[in-house]
Write a protein that holds these residues in place. Structure first.
Motif, short mmCIF file in Angstrom:
data_model
loop_
_atom_site.label_atom_id
_atom_site.label_comp_id
_atom_site.label_asym_id
_atom_site.label_seq_id
_atom_site.Cartn_x
_atom_site.Cartn_y
_atom_site.Cartn_z
N TRP A 26 33.98 34.30 43.47
CA TRP A 26 35.38 34.64 43.22
C TRP A 26 36.04 33.57 42.36
N ASP A 27 36.89 33.98 41.47
CA ASP A 27 37.67 33.05 40.64
C ASP A 27 38.70 32.37 41.54
N LYS A 28 38.49 31.10 41.84
CA LYS A 28 39.36 30.38 42.77
C LYS A 28 40.77 30.17 42.20
N ASP A 29 40.91 30.28 40.88
CA ASP A 29 42.24 30.16 40.27
C ASP A 29 43.08 31.42 40.49
N ARG A 30 42.42 32.53 40.83
CA ARG A 30 43.13 33.81 41.01
C ARG A 30 43.20 34.30 42.44
N PRO B 72 42.47 33.00 50.46
CA PRO B 72 42.16 31.92 49.51
C PRO B 72 41.36 30.76 50.10
N ILE C 272 46.53 34.35 43.99
CA ILE C 272 47.61 34.88 43.16
C ILE C 272 47.58 36.39 43.03
N GLN C 273 46.39 36.94 42.74
CA GLN C 273 46.25 38.36 42.49
C GLN C 273 45.24 38.98 43.43
#
Length: 149
Positions: free
Chosen positions: A38-42, A136, A45-46
């Motif tokens: 998973w994209d940890k930056d997203r 998250p 958020i989304q």
């Protein structure tokens, strides 16, 4: 005159052998595999909805991102989901989506979507093994572990 049509294909990216693929033996193992990708930056958020595509031995053939939404939800087109499942000749699936809020409790919409997909899976002899909700921090909720499948 020759009729022209587009070719539709599905491809796998990666250079590893299936014997090297992770084997899913529990909700915990599935959550670890999907969280790593998973994209940890997203994730905070989304909301996104993904599917783990598994073979007969419960080894991960791949992960497909079905949809990316907003802060509080994402729209899942079941036709796209099953297009990928069927085209990849997948026998078992694990559904996964995240809750950016951190709340792991499934919403009514989550429950209804799971039942809709479960019903469709039966028609195609696809095993719906689980539906996970991630937060998250990498914590998860498992529909299967909670007796909701």
């Amino acid at each position: 005159m020759k009729t022209k049509v587009n070719e539709i294909s599905l491809k796998y990216r990666g250079n590893f052998k299936m014997k090297e693929a992770p084997k899913i033996t529990s909700a915990e193992k599935a959550s670890e595999v999907i969280y790593q990708s998973w994209d940890k930056d997203r994730i905070g958020i989304q909301e996104s909805f993904k599917v783990l595509l598994l073979n007969n031995a419960n080894k991960v053939k791949g992960i497909y991102e079905v949809s990316i939404g907003g802060i509080a939800g994402t729209l899942v087109d079941v036709r796209i989901l099953f297009g990928v499942i069927l085209k990849s000749l997948t026998t078992s699936v694990i559904l996964v989506h995240n809750h950016p809020s951190g709340n792991l409790k499934p919403s009514q919409a989550d429950k209804m979507l799971t039942q809709k997909i479960k019903t469709a899976c039966k028609y195609f002899d696809i095993n719906l093994l689980d539906h996970l909700i991630l937060n998250p921090d990498g914590e998860y909720y498992s529909f299967a572990d909670e007796g909701m499948l």
